[in-house]
Design a protein around this motif. Structure first.
Motif, PDB file in Angstrom:
ATOM      1  N   SER A   1       0.830  -1.203   0.000  1.00  0.00           N
ATOM      2  CA  SER A   1       0.000   0.000   0.000  1.00  0.00           C
ATOM      3  C   SER A   1       0.870   1.260   0.000  1.00  0.00           C
ATOM      4  CB  SER A   1      -0.849   0.060   1.285  1.00  0.00           C
ATOM      5  OG  SER A   1      -1.713  -1.024   1.368  1.00  0.00           O
ATOM      6  N   PRO A   2       0.272   2.389  -0.396  1.00  0.00           N
ATOM      7  CA  PRO A   2       0.957   3.662  -0.171  1.00  0.00           C
ATOM      8  C   PRO A   2       1.250   3.800   1.327  1.00  0.00           C
ATOM      9  CG  PRO A   2      -1.030   3.998  -1.505  1.00  0.00           C
ATOM     10  CD  PRO A   2      -1.074   2.584  -0.999  1.00  0.00           C
TER      11      PRO A   2
ATOM     12  N   ASP B   1       6.478   4.946  -9.822  1.00  0.00           N
ATOM     13  CA  ASP B   1       5.576   5.906  -9.198  1.00  0.00           C
ATOM     14  C   ASP B   1       4.645   6.445 -10.261  1.00  0.00           C
ATOM     15  OD1 ASP B   1       5.853   6.570  -6.328  1.00  0.00           O
ATOM     16  OD2 ASP B   1       7.969   6.734  -6.889  1.00  0.00           O
ATOM     17  N   ILE B   2       3.521   6.942  -9.827  1.00  0.00           N
ATOM     18  CA  ILE B   2       2.560   7.447 -10.805  1.00  0.00           C
ATOM     19  C   ILE B   2       3.089   8.726 -11.440  1.00  0.00           C
ATOM     20  CG2 ILE B   2       0.167   8.139 -11.167  1.00  0.00           C
ATOM     21  CD1 ILE B   2      -0.623   6.396  -8.845  1.00  0.00           C
TER      22      ILE B   2
ATOM     23  N   GLY C   1      -0.358   7.779 -14.242  1.00  0.00           N
ATOM     24  CA  GLY C   1      -1.737   7.430 -13.921  1.00  0.00           C
ATOM     25  C   GLY C   1      -1.961   5.937 -13.720  1.00  0.00           C
TER      26      GLY C   1
ATOM     27  N   CYS D   1      -1.765   2.189 -12.364  1.00  0.00           N
ATOM     28  CA  CYS D   1      -1.772   1.788 -10.960  1.00  0.00           C
ATOM     29  C   CYS D   1      -0.774   0.680 -10.650  1.00  0.00           C
ATOM     30  CB  CYS D   1      -3.179   1.326 -10.600  1.00  0.00           C
ATOM     31  SG  CYS D   1      -3.802   0.054 -11.735  1.00  0.00           S
TER      32      CYS D   1
ATOM     33  N   VAL E   1       4.344   0.598  -7.747  1.00  0.00           N
ATOM     34  CA  VAL E   1       3.428   1.670  -7.355  1.00  0.00           C
ATOM     35  C   VAL E   1       2.729   1.281  -6.048  1.00  0.00           C
ATOM     36  CG1 VAL E   1       1.320   2.901  -8.047  1.00  0.00           C
ATOM     37  CG2 VAL E   1       3.037   2.303  -9.765  1.00  0.00           C
ATOM     38  N   GLY E   2       2.497   2.232  -5.167  1.00  0.00           N
ATOM     39  CA  GLY E   2       1.834   1.953  -3.898  1.00  0.00           C
ATOM     40  C   GLY E   2       0.390   1.527  -4.100  1.00  0.00           C
ATOM     41  N   ASN E   3       0.138   0.235  -3.932  1.00  0.00           N
ATOM     42  CA  ASN E   3      -1.174  -0.315  -4.281  1.00  0.00           C
ATOM     43  C   ASN E   3      -1.165  -1.774  -3.855  1.00  0.00           C
ATOM     44  OD1 ASN E   3      -3.379  -1.500  -5.713  1.00  0.00           O
ATOM     45  ND2 ASN E   3      -3.222   0.050  -7.319  1.00  0.00           N
ATOM     46  N   LEU E   4      -2.093  -2.150  -2.996  1.00  0.00           N
ATOM     47  CA  LEU E   4      -2.115  -3.523  -2.467  1.00  0.00           C
ATOM     48  C   LEU E   4      -2.895  -4.478  -3.381  1.00  0.00           C
ATOM     49  CD1 LEU E   4      -0.953  -4.794   0.156  1.00  0.00           C
ATOM     50  CD2 LEU E   4      -3.161  -4.439   1.240  1.00  0.00           C
ATOM     51  N   VAL E   5      -3.470  -3.947  -4.458  1.00  0.00           N
ATOM     52  CA  VAL E   5      -4.380  -4.751  -5.276  1.00  0.00           C
ATOM     53  C   VAL E   5      -3.789  -5.098  -6.647  1.00  0.00           C
ATOM     54  CG1 VAL E   5      -6.718  -4.910  -6.206  1.00  0.00           C
ATOM     55  CG2 VAL E   5      -6.313  -3.539  -4.150  1.00  0.00           C
ATOM     56  N   CYS E   6      -3.472  -4.092  -7.445  1.00  0.00           N
ATOM     57  CA  CYS E   6      -3.223  -4.302  -8.871  1.00  0.00           C
ATOM     58  C   CYS E   6      -1.829  -4.851  -9.224  1.00  0.00           C
ATOM     59  CB  CYS E   6      -3.475  -3.021  -9.643  1.00  0.00           C
ATOM     60  SG  CYS E   6      -5.042  -2.213  -9.211  1.00  0.00           S
TER      61      CYS E   6
ATOM     62  N   GLU F   1      -0.904  -8.561 -10.121  1.00  0.00           N
ATOM     63  CA  GLU F   1      -1.412  -9.230 -11.336  1.00  0.00           C
ATOM     64  C   GLU F   1      -0.466  -9.111 -12.528  1.00  0.00           C
ATOM     65  OE1 GLU F   1      -5.536  -8.667 -12.259  1.00  0.00           O
ATOM     66  OE2 GLU F   1      -6.001  -8.053 -10.220  1.00  0.00           O
TER      67      GLU F   1
ATOM     68  N   TYR G   1      -7.021  -8.808   1.426  1.00  0.00           N
ATOM     69  CA  TYR G   1      -6.226  -8.646   0.187  1.00  0.00           C
ATOM     70  C   TYR G   1      -5.328  -9.873   0.014  1.00  0.00           C
ATOM     71  CZ  TYR G   1      -7.843  -3.867   0.794  1.00  0.00           C
ATOM     72  OH  TYR G   1      -8.637  -2.763   0.965  1.00  0.00           O
TER      73      TYR G   1
ATOM     74  N   LEU H   1      -4.507 -12.037  -2.386  1.00  0.00           N
ATOM     75  CA  LEU H   1      -3.746 -12.440  -3.576  1.00  0.00           C
ATOM     76  C   LEU H   1      -2.271 -12.068  -3.479  1.00  0.00           C
ATOM     77  CD1 LEU H   1      -3.961 -13.854  -6.286  1.00  0.00           C
ATOM     78  CD2 LEU H   1      -4.449 -11.637  -7.349  1.00  0.00           C
TER      79      LEU H   1
END
Lengths: 217, 217
Positions: A37-38, A65-66, A89, A91, A118-123, A126, A150, A152
């Motif tokens: 996560s961020p 980073d975005i 932009g 993710c 990138v700070g993100n626990l989801v995308c 994958e 979360y 995965l």
């Protein structure tokens, strides 16, 4: 039709990831993809890890980073090669983005390439970028329900760094519950409880990373 | 071609969002879309807010999570209507997902619908669910660099709740810097510094939300 397109996109990504992986292997570089996560503490963990290992092995970093180059500037201050990818932009990092910057490193001189996603626990989980292993960073302050919410990222990771354990007295997170849930999702996961602030637990983490880097492959 | 497809998908989402918005308007329901990283404290903020406002206005919640119903169970304990959406891997809620569950509420009896999005500081902001305003929740523990690193969510939000300020003495985040950066991204943003743990700042936040809910529209 939508599913087909997604499959194709991921298919192309897998092809490109294999190309990246092959390049790492040709040069004896071990690559880890660090996700979380961020604010989980990924960049701070990298800074501490670099300081502990840079006299033993040759390290470089790809920063995802975005928009900004804030994290790359922090890493650069530690005297190792770093390249910033701005996703503008998007993710997550993907294999083509990583491939585009690999030529900017002297891979033959490296032992360890760290990709900070990138700070993100989801995308990010994958998208294979060609790394050998994925590492998740999870701050205990995010709450002890996060492994099950979360799953995965933890299922796919070889190790998880439970960060900010120095704040345990000031939050309600049950760290033992987090560990138990992480093992229920992924029985083989290596769990490191650390505080990047106090240094607690960093020795075990960096020793593990060093031994993974030096494993014959 | 990829861009075209994305534009179409977002176009369909916008159409559906307008349908949702119209339904809220027909019944005099004010809808907010609450977004933030995993562990920013969205659900806890909702729990506190519900307890402070439920005797004054009629509230319901749509909970977005990837897999579990953990958050919906927490909200349900506060005695208000709640419906869980499990996105089964998707990193955000969209307007069609929300539309599918709207019939499960007695909208004519509601004043405020709170949509709690999937924990993700990046993707949810790109998908209008039909809400009147977006609200960002950011924990100070995530670090003071986050507004500039993830600007879109703050640019699009009417308010930001800076949570976990009780932990300020134990972290290095510069809260004034965060506020300054938030205002540089979005000069009109309403900033509420709160601690859901100690209750600090929640009165100002809930009063603002109450007055927004009761605004003629």
């Amino acid at each position: 039709m939508e599913i087909q397109i997604k499959a194709d996109l991921l298919g192309n990504n897998e092809d490109q990831a294999l190309i990246n992986r092959t390049r790492y292997n040709q040069h004896g570089v071990f690559c880890i993809n660090v996700m979380g996560s961020p604010g989980a503490g990924k960049t701070t963990l990298l800074e501490r890890t670099i300081d502990m290992l840079k006299d033993k092995i040759s390290i470089a970093v790809i920063e995802g980073d975005i928009y900004t180059a804030k994290d790359a500037e922090r890493i650069e201050a530690h005297g190792i090669p770093v390249v910033q990818i701005n996703t503008e932009g998007a993710c997550h990092l993907d294999a083509p983005m990583v491939n585009k910057v690999l030529d900017r490193f002297e891979l033959e001189k490296l032992d360890l390439m760290i990709v900070e996603n990138v700070g993100n626990l989801v995308c990010p989980v994958e998208f294979n970028t060609g790394e050998h292993i994925k590492v998740a960073v999870l701050s205990i302050i995010e709450g002890d329900d996060k492994p099950l919410k979360y799953p995965l990222i933890f299922r796919e990771s070889e190790a998880v760094v439970l960060n900010k354990v120095d704040l345990a007295p000031f939050c309600d997170a049950d760290i033992e519950q987090m560990k138990q849930d992480l093992r229920s999702i992924n029985p083989n996961i290596n769990i490191f409880s650390v505080s990047c602030r106090t240094g607690e637990g960093l020795e075990a983490w960096s020793q593990w990373l060093l031994s993974e880097t030096n494993k014959p492959r």
